[in-house]
Write a protein that holds these residues in place. Structure first.
Motif, PDB file in Angstrom:
ATOM      1  N   MET A   1       0.847  -1.203   0.000  1.00  9.10           N
ATOM      2  CA  MET A   1       0.000   0.000   0.000  1.00  9.10           C
ATOM      3  C   MET A   1       0.878   1.246   0.000  1.00  9.10           C
ATOM      4  N   THR A   2       0.530   2.214  -0.812  1.00  8.45           N
ATOM      5  CA  THR A   2       1.268   3.471  -0.875  1.00  8.45           C
ATOM      6  C   THR A   2       1.104   4.236   0.435  1.00  8.45           C
ATOM      7  N   PHE A   3       2.210   4.800   0.942  1.00  7.07           N
ATOM      8  CA  PHE A   3       2.160   5.611   2.149  1.00  7.07           C
ATOM      9  C   PHE A   3       2.050   7.074   1.741  1.00  7.07           C
ATOM     10  N   TYR A   4       1.053   7.762   2.291  1.00  6.00           N
ATOM     11  CA  TYR A   4       0.780   9.143   1.896  1.00  6.00           C
ATOM     12  C   TYR A   4       1.099  10.118   3.026  1.00  6.00           C
ATOM     13  N   ASN A   5       1.676  11.241   2.647  1.00  7.61           N
ATOM     14  CA  ASN A   5       1.796  12.414   3.496  1.00  7.61           C
ATOM     15  C   ASN A   5       2.502  12.102   4.817  1.00  7.61           C
ATOM     16  N   ARG A   6       2.032  12.696   5.903  1.00 14.74           N
ATOM     17  CA  ARG A   6       2.589  12.544   7.248  1.00 14.74           C
ATOM     18  C   ARG A   6       4.048  12.991   7.310  1.00 14.74           C
ATOM     19  N   VAL A   7       4.385  13.992   6.513  1.00 14.34           N
ATOM     20  CA  VAL A   7       5.761  14.483   6.458  1.00 14.34           C
ATOM     21  C   VAL A   7       6.201  15.037   7.808  1.00 14.34           C
ATOM     22  N   ASP A   8       5.365  15.858   8.433  1.00 15.33           N
ATOM     23  CA  ASP A   8       5.728  16.475   9.713  1.00 15.33           C
ATOM     24  C   ASP A   8       5.870  15.426  10.807  1.00 15.33           C
ATOM     25  N   GLU A   9       4.965  14.447  10.803  1.00 18.48           N
ATOM     26  CA  GLU A   9       5.008  13.402  11.829  1.00 18.48           C
ATOM     27  C   GLU A   9       6.279  12.570  11.700  1.00 18.48           C
ATOM     28  N   LEU A  10       6.625  12.195  10.459  1.00 15.02           N
ATOM     29  CA  LEU A  10       7.849  11.424  10.235  1.00 15.02           C
ATOM     30  C   LEU A  10       9.080  12.228  10.633  1.00 15.02           C
ATOM     31  N   GLU A  11       9.039  13.519  10.381  1.00 15.76           N
ATOM     32  CA  GLU A  11      10.175  14.374  10.737  1.00 15.76           C
ATOM     33  C   GLU A  11      10.367  14.418  12.251  1.00 15.76           C
ATOM     34  N   THR A  12       9.258  14.478  13.001  1.00 19.04           N
ATOM     35  CA  THR A  12       9.343  14.483  14.465  1.00 19.04           C
ATOM     36  C   THR A  12       9.964  13.190  14.974  1.00 19.04           C
ATOM     37  N   LEU A  13       9.502  12.064  14.437  1.00 20.01           N
ATOM     38  CA  LEU A  13      10.029  10.766  14.865  1.00 20.01           C
ATOM     39  C   LEU A  13      11.506  10.622  14.483  1.00 20.01           C
ATOM     40  N   THR A  14      11.849  11.033  13.273  1.00 21.16           N
ATOM     41  CA  THR A  14      13.225  10.918  12.807  1.00 21.16           C
ATOM     42  C   THR A  14      14.159  11.812  13.622  1.00 21.16           C
ATOM     43  N   SER A  15      13.699  12.998  13.963  1.00 24.48           N
ATOM     44  CA  SER A  15      14.511  13.912  14.780  1.00 24.48           C
ATOM     45  C   SER A  15      14.806  13.300  16.138  1.00 24.48           C
ATOM     46  N   GLY A  16      13.812  12.568  16.680  1.00 23.58           N
ATOM     47  CA  GLY A  16      14.024  11.908  17.962  1.00 23.58           C
ATOM     48  C   GLY A  16      15.114  10.861  17.889  1.00 23.58           C
ATOM     49  N   VAL A  17      15.117  10.078  16.817  1.00 20.17           N
ATOM     50  CA  VAL A  17      16.140   9.045  16.649  1.00 20.17           C
ATOM     51  C   VAL A  17      17.520   9.665  16.497  1.00 20.17           C
ATOM     52  N   GLU A  18      17.589  10.740  15.752  1.00 18.37           N
ATOM     53  CA  GLU A  18      18.884  11.346  15.429  1.00 18.37           C
ATOM     54  C   GLU A  18      19.448  12.214  16.542  1.00 18.37           C
ATOM     55  N   SER A  19      18.601  12.631  17.482  1.00 19.49           N
ATOM     56  CA  SER A  19      19.080  13.492  18.567  1.00 19.49           C
ATOM     57  C   SER A  19      19.793  12.651  19.629  1.00 19.49           C
ATOM     58  N   PRO A  20      20.757  13.238  20.343  1.00 18.62           N
ATOM     59  CA  PRO A  20      21.460  12.478  21.390  1.00 18.62           C
ATOM     60  C   PRO A  20      20.544  12.202  22.579  1.00 18.62           C
ATOM     61  N   GLY A  21      20.819  11.122  23.278  1.00 19.57           N
ATOM     62  CA  GLY A  21      20.039  10.776  24.451  1.00 19.57           C
ATOM     63  C   GLY A  21      18.788   9.989  24.089  1.00 19.57           C
ATOM     64  N   SER A  22      18.030   9.638  25.097  1.00 19.44           N
ATOM     65  CA  SER A  22      16.815   8.842  24.901  1.00 19.44           C
ATOM     66  C   SER A  22      15.634   9.727  24.539  1.00 19.44           C
TER      67      SER A  22
END
Length: 465
Positions: A1-22
């Motif tokens: 299934m094609t994944f649509y939109n949710r650009v801001d949400e993915l950015e928030t999650l990705t920023s969490g992974v990339e930031s130092p600490g838990s």
């Protein structure tokens, strides 16, 4: 299934992974809104453990949770007697490898053991805090997530590093999926709303009539019993709630009107309305110029276009649908659909106003919404208190072009909108499905803006790119 939109949400999650600490992120929102697909898309490229809770006995929930962790680490499944031991085990493993840990449908765990948030708090404080891992708690029961995870009384209160309240797609976002021309796209959105699952169920190579017929007007169709299913997952006895939703969908929008249509006394009705608001199934609306808390001119509306369509056309006609679905569509739905779509069109036009503001095509306004007082109403009113500027706009989903009569009527209504000083600046906008009579724009001053369907489509499509 094609994944649509949710650009801001993915950015928030990705920023969490990339930031130092838990990180500890809370994801919540109504059922079917696409939370699980969002998390799966996010987890595609990161080391993770994904656990989907189910409505089953606590010991089975715990066993499956431990199995998922042990499987990821290629570990022998340990003997675990309680959730405190389970989270202790997870903490020991995270000390050896940084991971994203997703617990989806977290409310199911709380439902079986209301001490789980306390055990989770200890895990966050004693184990997660010492790692570079991320914990994501996700849930469709908005009330449980807000009380047991986000609420002041929750043991987990104040520990989250971010939260995502996942909303249905706006029309602008849904337009990426709806492959009709702009008129049919608005009609289709008036049926499916912005819920991703409903949007992707439609086959846009087929007509709207064919989609409604196959996806809603059949007892075997996925969406035929969908609202009843959603209510039963949240409420033990949904019958009265369904009657309230049907009354609102059919145009009974004030508490007195709902009480009259449902024969529910005002005392109990108030509690039912509060519950429906908490579940995000209805919204309380007041005139944009009024105080949300103090105004007594409140009206209620169904918070989702699909639910509004279903309670307007499907629920009242179930017997007829099972006998003659084509007759229901051609004789009941089709003749009334323009009235139903007109409300959706107002919301689409409101999106267009905000987008025009963002692009600088119209002056800025800090609040945009509906306005009414006694027999007077305006579809869209924009307020710019710092500049004493007022916007009045009408949205017409009619088969005839808009002419001077609407212009004059809107001008006459201006004096009834009591807001701002006497020398306020007033600007106007007209939105029309069928365009405007020839020469109208030439007869209007620069304080007027006219928008056709093509203008709206161009505005919103360019915004989504």
């Amino acid at each position: 299934m094609t994944f649509y939109n949710r650009v801001d949400e993915l950015e928030t999650l990705t920023s969490g992974v990339e930031s130092p600490g838990s990180d500890f992120i809370v994801v919540y929102g109504r059922r079917r809104v696409g939370k699980t697909e969002l998390l799966k898309e996010f987890c595609t490229d990161v080391p993770h453990v994904y656990f989907l809770a189910a409505q089953e006995a606590e010991h089975r929930q715990r066993e499956k949770f431990i199995d998922r962790i042990a499987d990821h680490f290629d570990d022998r499944v340990p003997r675990i007697d309680g959730w405190d031991d389970a989270f202790q085990y997870l903490g020991e493993k995270l000390a050896t490898e940084d991971l994203v840990v997703v617990i989806d449908e977290f409310p199911y765990l709380v439902e079986e053991n209301d001490s789980v948030p306390s055990y989770m708090q200890e895990f966050v404080d004693e184990h997660l805090h010492e790692t570079d891992s991320m914990l994501v708690l996700c849930g469709s029961s908005v009330s449980t997530m807000e009380s047991e995870v986000l609420g002041h009384e929750s043991p987990l209160y104040g520990r989250r590093t971010a939260q995502l309240d996942v909303q249905p797609f706006s029309f602008k976002q849904a337009r990426e999926i709806i492959e009709y021309d702009i008129a049919d796209a608005i009609r289709s959105y008036a049926v499916t709303g912005g819920t991703p699952m409903y949007l992707t169920l439609f086959d846009y190579d087929r007509s709207l009539r064919e989609n409604v017929r196959s996806r809603l007007l059949s007892p075997t169709a996925v969406l035929y019993n969908e609202p009843e299913f959603l209510l039963r997952t949240e409420l033990r006895n949904p019958a009265r709630y369904m009657s309230i939703l049907e009354a609102i969908a059919l145009g009974h929008t004030t508490p007195n009107e709902v009480a009259g249509a449902t024969a529910i006394d005002s005392g109990p009705l108030s509690k039912y309305l509060q519950t429906l608001r908490r579940l995000r199934l209805i919204e309380r609306e007041v005139p944009v110029t009024a105080s949300q808390k103090k105004s007594k001119r409140s009206q209620y509306r169904i918070a989702d276009e699909f639910l509004r369509f279903w309670f307007r056309y499907i629920e009242p006609n179930r017997s007829s649908i099972e006998e003659a679905p084509n007759i229901v569509y051609d004789g009941t739905i089709a003749p009334d659909l323009p009235t139903h779509v007109a409300t959706t069109f107002e919301d689409v036009c409101q999106e267009a106003v905000w987008e025009a503001i963002r692009r600088g095509d119209v002056p800025p306004y800090s609040a945009v919404g509906r306005w009414w007082y006694r027999e007077h109403e305006v579809d869209i009113v924009g307020l710019a208190p710092n500049d004493d500027r007022l916007l009045l706009a009408e949205c017409k989903w009619t088969s005839e072009p808009v002419g001077a009569a609407l212009v004059e009527r809107l001008r006459e209504t201006t004096a009834h909108v009591r807001w701002g000083p006497g020398d306020r600046e007033v600007r106007y906008a007209l939105f029309s499905k069928s365009g405007f009579v020839e020469g109208l724009e030439d007869d209007l001053s620069e304080s007027w803006s006219l928008f056709t369907l093509d203008d709206i489509d161009s505005l919103l499509r360019s915004a989504s790119r």
